[in-house]
Design a protein around this motif. Structure first.
Motif, PDB file in Angstrom:
ATOM      1  N   LEU A   1     -22.487  12.102 -22.961  1.00 46.87           N
ATOM      2  CA  LEU A   1     -21.663  11.234 -23.894  1.00 46.87           C
ATOM      3  C   LEU A   1     -22.027  11.944 -25.424  1.00 46.87           C
ATOM      4  N   SER A   2     -20.930  12.294 -26.073  1.00 48.45           N
ATOM      5  CA  SER A   2     -21.002  12.965 -27.493  1.00 48.45           C
ATOM      6  C   SER A   2     -21.505  11.800 -28.476  1.00 48.45           C
ATOM      7  N   ILE A   3     -22.170  12.022 -29.580  1.00 46.61           N
ATOM      8  CA  ILE A   3     -22.808  11.357 -30.604  1.00 46.61           C
ATOM      9  C   ILE A   3     -21.597  11.003 -31.594  1.00 46.61           C
ATOM     10  N   PRO A   4     -21.288   9.834 -31.967  1.00 45.57           N
ATOM     11  CA  PRO A   4     -19.828   9.706 -32.788  1.00 45.57           C
ATOM     12  C   PRO A   4     -20.231   9.768 -34.003  1.00 45.57           C
TER      13      PRO A   4
ATOM     14  N   ASN B   1     -14.573  15.669 -34.153  1.00 43.39           N
ATOM     15  CA  ASN B   1     -15.978  15.502 -34.271  1.00 43.39           C
ATOM     16  C   ASN B   1     -16.568  16.730 -33.335  1.00 43.39           C
ATOM     17  N   GLN B   2     -17.465  17.467 -34.089  1.00 43.78           N
ATOM     18  CA  GLN B   2     -18.113  18.779 -33.449  1.00 43.78           C
ATOM     19  C   GLN B   2     -18.970  18.323 -32.341  1.00 43.78           C
ATOM     20  N   SER B   3     -19.327  16.891 -32.095  1.00 41.40           N
ATOM     21  CA  SER B   3     -20.111  16.784 -30.655  1.00 41.40           C
ATOM     22  C   SER B   3     -19.342  16.714 -29.697  1.00 41.40           C
ATOM     23  N   ASP B   4     -18.154  16.095 -29.793  1.00 46.27           N
ATOM     24  CA  ASP B   4     -17.007  16.137 -28.742  1.00 46.27           C
ATOM     25  C   ASP B   4     -16.610  17.546 -28.356  1.00 46.27           C
ATOM     26  N   LEU B   5     -16.688  18.424 -29.175  1.00 47.81           N
ATOM     27  CA  LEU B   5     -16.155  19.751 -28.519  1.00 47.81           C
ATOM     28  C   LEU B   5     -17.369  20.253 -27.879  1.00 47.81           C
ATOM     29  N   LEU B   6     -18.817  19.967 -28.083  1.00 49.56           N
ATOM     30  CA  LEU B   6     -19.833  20.535 -27.530  1.00 49.56           C
ATOM     31  C   LEU B   6     -19.807  19.969 -25.924  1.00 49.56           C
TER      32      LEU B   6
ATOM     33  N   TRP C   1     -17.243  13.694 -19.345  1.00 48.73           N
ATOM     34  CA  TRP C   1     -17.889  13.331 -20.450  1.00 48.73           C
ATOM     35  C   TRP C   1     -16.835  12.614 -21.250  1.00 48.73           C
ATOM     36  N   SER C   2     -17.472  11.824 -22.282  1.00 47.63           N
ATOM     37  CA  SER C   2     -16.764  10.742 -23.180  1.00 47.63           C
ATOM     38  C   SER C   2     -17.188  10.736 -24.456  1.00 47.63           C
ATOM     39  N   GLY C   3     -16.042  10.712 -25.544  1.00 53.92           N
ATOM     40  CA  GLY C   3     -16.366  10.608 -26.758  1.00 53.92           C
ATOM     41  C   GLY C   3     -15.875   9.197 -27.236  1.00 53.92           C
ATOM     42  N   ALA C   4     -15.758   8.214 -26.200  1.00 60.83           N
ATOM     43  CA  ALA C   4     -15.059   7.040 -26.766  1.00 60.83           C
ATOM     44  C   ALA C   4     -16.244   5.671 -26.334  1.00 60.83           C
ATOM     45  N   MET C   5     -17.263   6.024 -25.498  1.00 58.88           N
ATOM     46  CA  MET C   5     -18.062   5.092 -25.047  1.00 58.88           C
ATOM     47  C   MET C   5     -18.595   4.559 -26.251  1.00 58.88           C
ATOM     48  N   LEU C   6     -19.462   5.357 -27.105  1.00 56.83           N
ATOM     49  CA  LEU C   6     -20.189   4.933 -28.271  1.00 56.83           C
ATOM     50  C   LEU C   6     -19.440   4.933 -29.568  1.00 56.83           C
ATOM     51  N   GLU C   7     -19.584   4.170 -30.338  1.00 58.26           N
ATOM     52  CA  GLU C   7     -19.066   3.997 -31.848  1.00 58.26           C
ATOM     53  C   GLU C   7     -20.113   3.961 -32.907  1.00 58.26           C
TER      54      GLU C   7
END
Length: 230
Positions: free
Chosen positions: A119-122, A134-139, A151-157
């Motif tokens: 999970l990336s940090i939103p 979002n740079q965390s999405d790229l990592l 991976w998911s960039g949508a679960m946390l907001e």
């Protein structure tokens, strides 16, 4: 030599590609970060004082089973330059490559977490709009490609806009991020990797983990590209 290679070589003559870490001209098949920098960037590793300090970052959250950082962050260093290129110069390739390198080396070391999802940090929508991504999405994307963990960039907001954490004390950082995250409806994992760029006090990552605890997630692994040296 094929046409694609010829065109790239010609373009390199007119507009030389430079390493985002040291500014040296990239050679041959080198991309984004030169071979020398890839080898010599300061790793945290699995031993030593910097590695030990990681284990005390989340002692108040027993659900965090392991914490790993890839590189040591110091001011005016190559690592700072790379992260600046990622966050403020629009170089998305830096994020994907650093995520891949971290994933490959963690996997090779035998310390890759067994987690269901990354999970990336939103970012807050306002900040994401300003930056464009979002740079965390790229990592997370790069780390996922190296490890085959989805991976998911949508679960946390991020539901509240907050001031930057820079310059704040540990207590102020914790207060600044209280209640800023929410979990969207959908898949609720039992174990998750939380990935971000730099670990300082860990306040943001801890708040993300505490938010996810309410969904039934029982095991967390904290991964960051860099550990800030104090």
């Amino acid at each position: 030599m094929n046409l694609k290679q010829l065109l790239r070589d010609f373009a390199d003559l007119l507009f030389p590609r430079c390493c985002e870490s040291c500014d040296q001209i990239l050679q041959g098949n080198e991309a984004t970060i030169c071979t020398l920098c890839r080898i010599t960037l300061p790793r945290i590793g699995s031993a030593g004082l910097n590695s030990e300090s990681l284990q005390f970052k989340f002692v108040n959250l027993p659900e965090v089973h392991a914490t790993h950082s890839f590189l040591l962050f110091t001011k005016r260093s190559k690592v700072q330059k790379l992260l600046h290129a990622l966050k403020y110069k629009g170089n998305k390739d830096v994020g994907i490559l650093l995520g891949q390198m971290f994933g490959q080396e963690l996997k090779a070391s035998g310390h890759l977490p067994e987690a269901e999802i990354i999970l990336s940090i939103p970012l807050h929508p306002k900040k994401r709009k300003q930056r464009g991504y979002n740079q965390s999405d790229l990592l997370a994307e790069g780390f996922s490609s190296a490890t085959n963990i989805p991976w998911s960039g949508a679960m946390l907001e991020r539901v509240k806009y907050t001031a930057t954490q820079t310059g704040k004390s540990k207590l102020e950082r914790r207060e600044n991020v209280q209640g800023v995250f929410a979990v969207k409806q959908g898949f609720y994992p039992q174990s998750a990797i939380l990935i971000d760029d730099v670990l300082t006090t860990g306040a943001t990552l801890e708040e993300c983990a505490r938010t996810l605890l309410s969904t039934g997630c029982k095991r967390f692994y904290i991964l960051t590209i860099a550990l800030a040296q104090h």
